[in-house]
Design a protein around this motif. Structure first.
Motif, PDB file in Angstrom:
ATOM      1  N   ILE A 122     -40.181  40.306   4.076  1.00  0.00           N
ATOM      2  CA  ILE A 122     -38.991  39.527   3.727  1.00  0.00           C
ATOM      3  C   ILE A 122     -39.247  38.036   3.927  1.00  0.00           C
ATOM      4  O   ILE A 122     -38.939  37.217   3.046  1.00  0.00           O
ATOM      5  N   LEU A 123     -39.822  37.651   5.063  1.00  0.00           N
ATOM      6  CA  LEU A 123     -40.059  36.242   5.340  1.00  0.00           C
ATOM      7  C   LEU A 123     -41.070  35.644   4.354  1.00  0.00           C
ATOM      8  O   LEU A 123     -40.906  34.514   3.892  1.00  0.00           O
ATOM      9  N   THR A 124     -42.103  36.392   4.032  1.00  0.00           N
ATOM     10  CA  THR A 124     -43.088  35.901   3.058  1.00  0.00           C
ATOM     11  C   THR A 124     -42.456  35.741   1.688  1.00  0.00           C
ATOM     12  O   THR A 124     -42.658  34.732   1.001  1.00  0.00           O
ATOM     13  N   HIS A 125     -41.675  36.722   1.281  1.00  0.00           N
ATOM     14  CA  HIS A 125     -41.065  36.700  -0.053  1.00  0.00           C
ATOM     15  C   HIS A 125     -40.094  35.533  -0.202  1.00  0.00           C
ATOM     16  O   HIS A 125     -40.171  34.774  -1.180  1.00  0.00           O
ATOM     17  N   VAL A 126     -39.181  35.364   0.734  1.00  0.00           N
ATOM     18  CA  VAL A 126     -38.170  34.313   0.580  1.00  0.00           C
ATOM     19  C   VAL A 126     -38.798  32.930   0.726  1.00  0.00           C
ATOM     20  O   VAL A 126     -38.357  31.964   0.086  1.00  0.00           O
ATOM     21  N   THR A 127     -39.836  32.806   1.553  1.00  0.00           N
ATOM     22  CA  THR A 127     -40.538  31.524   1.660  1.00  0.00           C
ATOM     23  C   THR A 127     -41.215  31.186   0.346  1.00  0.00           C
ATOM     24  O   THR A 127     -41.123  30.054  -0.154  1.00  0.00           O
ATOM     25  N   TRP A 128     -41.905  32.165  -0.223  1.00  0.00           N
ATOM     26  CA  TRP A 128     -42.593  31.961  -1.508  1.00  0.00           C
ATOM     27  C   TRP A 128     -41.600  31.638  -2.622  1.00  0.00           C
ATOM     28  O   TRP A 128     -41.771  30.660  -3.358  1.00  0.00           O
ATOM     29  N   SER A 129     -40.558  32.446  -2.765  1.00  0.00           N
ATOM     30  CA  SER A 129     -39.638  32.278  -3.894  1.00  0.00           C
ATOM     31  C   SER A 129     -38.848  30.981  -3.798  1.00  0.00           C
ATOM     32  O   SER A 129     -38.622  30.297  -4.806  1.00  0.00           O
ATOM     33  N   THR A 130     -38.436  30.600  -2.591  1.00  0.00           N
ATOM     34  CA  THR A 130     -37.705  29.347  -2.419  1.00  0.00           C
ATOM     35  C   THR A 130     -38.598  28.149  -2.726  1.00  0.00           C
ATOM     36  O   THR A 130     -38.185  27.192  -3.400  1.00  0.00           O
ATOM     37  N   THR A 131     -39.832  28.200  -2.247  1.00  0.00           N
ATOM     38  CA  THR A 131     -40.775  27.114  -2.527  1.00  0.00           C
ATOM     39  C   THR A 131     -41.041  26.985  -4.018  1.00  0.00           C
ATOM     40  O   THR A 131     -41.092  25.869  -4.569  1.00  0.00           O
ATOM     41  N   MET A 132     -41.198  28.119  -4.699  1.00  0.00           N
ATOM     42  CA  MET A 132     -41.453  28.069  -6.139  1.00  0.00           C
ATOM     43  C   MET A 132     -40.250  27.524  -6.894  1.00  0.00           C
ATOM     44  O   MET A 132     -40.398  26.763  -7.861  1.00  0.00           O
ATOM     45  N   LEU A 133     -39.055  27.880  -6.471  1.00  0.00           N
ATOM     46  CA  LEU A 133     -37.845  27.379  -7.126  1.00  0.00           C
ATOM     47  C   LEU A 133     -37.759  25.852  -7.034  1.00  0.00           C
ATOM     48  O   LEU A 133     -37.320  25.196  -7.970  1.00  0.00           O
TER      49      LEU A 133
END
Length: 241
Positions: A223-234
């Motif tokens: 969860i932490l990896t996913h939301v960090t990645w997706s927020t950064t990409m956004l």
């Protein structure tokens, strides 16, 4: 999956040890279910994948700026979440650190940032290929037309919900090779969007968080990896494209 262990040994010791803890070395746990509960989880997982894939495909075919888009993405997050908790017990997971088992927090966040950096470098290459650039711009239209705080909240919620399901309910429903199976299932779900760039992103992200799930035995790391990645990409991709 043993072939994935070899590249880790090529890294400097300072990187190899934490990556091995996060992505490879499995901590002890016993999450076995009785046969009836396991079959129930499998049925729920299949139904939710079908419903979720249909909603995802519909939401990304809406026009950028359409208010219905926000409702559709929230509905998708609800499907993943309800399906996850309805399938059976979920676990947060632990990793070994200093001879103790602890919840993974900092490592997964740094891994998400590193993964985002890889995608940013890839985006600089993709930008030079008109066909691929168009595929990325199709997705970024929602970031360019939407309200950033709302999109940030939606991105966060969907990242959590996707991991609850794919690395939670679905992962636990697969008797053999769950990392490979859930990675492919996650990518196949994004096929409903008709966007090959999203499918590629799902394959790479799914593999990384799947290995985290395998190592830790739970959802906190993914969860932490996913939301960090997706927020950064956004936040970064609109600047590039």
């Amino acid at each position: 999956m043993s072939r994935l262990n070899a590249p880790l040994s090529l890294l400097p010791d300072r990187l190899e040890k934490p990556l091995r803890r996060m992505l490879w070395d499995q901590v002890p746990r016993n999450h076995r279910q009785e046969s009836g509960a396991f079959r129930r989880r499998q049925v729920v997982a299949v139904v939710v994948v079908i419903v979720g894939g249909a909603i995802l495909g519909w939401s990304l075919r809406l026009d950028p700026g359409d208010p219905v888009f926000y409702g559709a993405t929230l509905a998708l997050a609800a499907v993943w979440t309800v399906g996850s908790f309805g399938s059976g017990p979920l676990h947060l997971g632990r990793v070994e650190r200093h001879s103790n088992l602890r919840r993974p927090i900092l490592g997964p966040v740094l891994l998400g940032l590193a993964l985002a950096l890889v995608f940013v470098v890839g985006a600089l290459v993709v930008r030079q290929v008109p066909l691929l650039e168009g595929q990325v711009n199709d997705v970024l239209g929602y970031a360019q037309e939407g309200v950033t705080p709302i999109l940030l909240a939606i991105t966060f919620l969907n990242g959590v919900a996707e991991e609850l399901f794919f690395r939670g309910a679905a992962y636990a429903a697969v008797p053999r090779h769950p990392v490979a199976v859930t990675t492919v299932a996650y990518a196949l779900t994004t096929l409903a969007t008709g966007n090959p760039m999203l499918v590629f992103a799902a394959l790479l992200l799914g593999l990384v968080v799947g290995l985290e799930r395998r190592a830790s035995g739970g959802l906190m790391g993914p969860i932490l990896t996913h939301v960090t990645w997706s927020t950064t990409m956004l936040l970064t991709l609109p600047l590039i494209f």
